[in-house]
Design an enzyme around this catalytic site. Structure first.
Site, short mmCIF file in Angstrom:
data_model
loop_
_atom_site.label_atom_id
_atom_site.label_comp_id
_atom_site.label_asym_id
_atom_site.label_seq_id
_atom_site.Cartn_x
_atom_site.Cartn_y
_atom_site.Cartn_z
N LYS A 177 5.01 1.70 8.41
CA LYS A 177 5.13 0.89 9.61
C LYS A 177 4.76 1.38 10.93
CE LYS A 177 9.59 -1.20 8.00
NZ LYS A 177 9.66 -1.10 6.94
N ARG B 211 2.99 -8.33 -0.42
CA ARG B 211 3.12 -9.79 -1.86
C ARG B 211 3.66 -10.58 -1.48
NH1 ARG B 211 8.14 -9.56 -0.75
NH2 ARG B 211 9.43 -7.86 -0.06
#
Length: 495
Positions: free
Chosen positions: A118, A293
């Protein structure tokens, strides 16, 4: 064109079946892997081949990288689709596939690694001009430093795990008195869940909207967006209701957000399907993270664009150019997805695994159900509680909501508690109908006070429909017995 001859799906349940459906339409053979409790699951029966992956615990089966790659090599699978969850965003697994000459149906392991941090991803996209919330540019190194930075950012703040996902380890801090405990707890959870205790601090928005952009990119650098989704209705930072497009989206905001999403794809060297997630508040949006994904909620994007994301993933993984350009992507109508979890919404969403004793899925115009369950199926306690995805499509948002209400009315799941009553309450909530949602929507009194009433309504409805199912089975048994009796009389007459 057949892109691969055989694909192994390294997942279970509804997403494994969803991927297999796309493969079957393309004429590609499928391989299932399964843990001991899943040996009789639907995805195992649906696949062309199936192999045991290990014991019940995910670390011994669905997260066993070496075992899954060994099965792929043994059965001759040329590619592996990871679905979502488990190994879908595991850069080490993607790297091992690459080393073994097996196509990983997703982005490169280098990109997964970049976007999996992150902190690192915020640095990268911020440098490219994508807006981000104020945050600590390094992991928290001392409490004194954390207090100083939090004071500069302004409370409330949120402590996040850099390597985290799914809301795991997030700690909201209202003032300085709670900061030290939140950091220590966040680091402990991050270390246990991800093997990396790095946490950082970010400005916390009290009631933001969660808006995400679906992107699709090939290995040649062609990139398109497939518009936006609203994912604000959540519990424990995990989504429960998603819709496409976002109800508050304007042409101007969409142009800015899609531009930012494609910029994220460009600077990260992204290819395959991915989702760029943003927080939106008071007319401004901020990059939150990228999911490298296929998303759970890819269904609603497929329903409003007509584009099969799984097939596109397979095409890109085989090295082909995208089959579509940006001009080919059009929005048609409105779609909503409700995640049906085996949970008790009146008891803090506690998981309720067990045996399904009655099951009937809805149908009719504009309804899609992605599921891996059936009557008699036992939901195991060691996996995610989501058991199906109920989706509706309509010419506009109003029709989509009305169809979802009707589909919820038709859906029968008995034997375990589910989130169906909660979705019933949401679809009839005036604030939701007006599109006034945010990430803390489920904590609002107007939702909570009606939930018990809708729970009773749902239980009564399902018991009534289940009774008709029992009568139907009895009638069918009697009819079958009569037919046998009549046939025996005919046979004896002939003799």
């Amino acid at each position: 064109m057949r892109y691969f001859n055989k694909i192994l799906i390294a997942n279970r349940g509804e997403i494994a079946i969803r991927v297999m459906r796309g493969c079957r339409e393309l004429g590609i053979e499928t391989v299932a892997v399964y843990s001991e409790p899943d040996k009789n699951s639907l995805h195992v029966k649906y696949a062309d081949e199936a192999y045991p992956a290990g014991e019940a615990h995910p670390s011994k089966s669905y997260l066993n990288k070496e075992k899954i790659i060994s099965i792929a090599k043994k059965c001759g699978a040329e590619a592996i689709h990871p679905g979502y969850g488990f190994l879908a965003e595991n850069s080490e697994f993607a790297r091992l596939c690459d080393e073994e000459g097996i196509a990983f149906i997703g982005p490169s392991y280098k990109t997964i690694e970049k976007m999996g941090s992150k902190l690192g991803s915020k640095h990268m996209v911020s440098s490219a001009g994508v807006p981000v919330l104020p945050y600590t540019h390094d992991g928290v190194r001392s409490i004194d430093e954390a207090k100083k930075i939090s004071s500069e950012i302004g409370y409330p703040v949120i402590v996040k795990a850099s390597a985290g996902g799914g809301g795991i380890g997030m700690q909201i801090v209202e003032d300085e008195s709670g900061l030290e405990e939140a950091i220590e707890k966040g680091m402990r959870i991050a270390r246990s869940a991800f093997g990396d205790e790095t946490v950082f601090i970010e400005k916390y928005l009290v009631k933001p909207r969660h808006i995400e952009l679906q992107i699709l990119c090939d290995q040649q650098g062609n990139r398109v967006h497939l518009y936006d989704r609203e994912c604000s209705i959540q519990r424990r930072h995990q989504k429960l209701v998603e819709e496409a497009p976002c109800p508050i989206m304007t042409d101007e905001l969409r142009e800015k957000m899609t531009g930012s999403a494609l910029k994220v794809a460009e600077v990260s060297g992204y290819y395959n399907a991915g989702t760029v997630e943003f927080l939106y508040s008071n007319g401004e949006y901020y990059f939150m993270e990228m999911n490298t994904r296929l998303q759970v909620e890819h269904t609603v994007t497929e329903m409003v664009t007509g584009i099969d994301l799984v097939k596109q993933q397979i095409r890109v993984a085989s090295g082909e150019d995208l089959a579509i350009s940006q001009d080919d992507v059009k929005l048609h109508g409105h779609a909503i997805e409700c995640r049906i979890n085996a949970e008790d919404p009146l008891n803090n969403f506690t998981a309720d695994p067990g045996k399904i004793v009655r099951y009937r899925s809805p149908g009719g115009p504009g309804i899609r159900v992605d599921s891996g369950i059936h009557m008699g199926y036992t939901i195991p306690p060691m996996y995610d509680s989501m058991i199906s995805k109920l989706c509706s499509w309509g010419f506009d948002r109003e029709e989509s909501i009305n169809r979802m209400r009707r589909a919820i009315y038709e859906y029968v799941i008995l034997g375990v508690k589910t989130t169906l009553p909660l979705h019933h309450a949401i679809m009839n909530n005036s604030q939701f109908i007006e599109g006034k949602t945010h990430t803390h929507f489920l904590t609002e009194e107007h939702v909570k006070k009606n939930l018990a009433m809708y729970l009773r309504e749902e239980e009564t409805r399902m018991q009534t429909l289940a009774a008709s199912m029992r009568l139907g089975k009895e009638a069918a048994a009697i009819t079958a017995a009569v037919n046998v009796y009549v046939q025996n009389i005919r046979n004896n007459s002939d003799n």
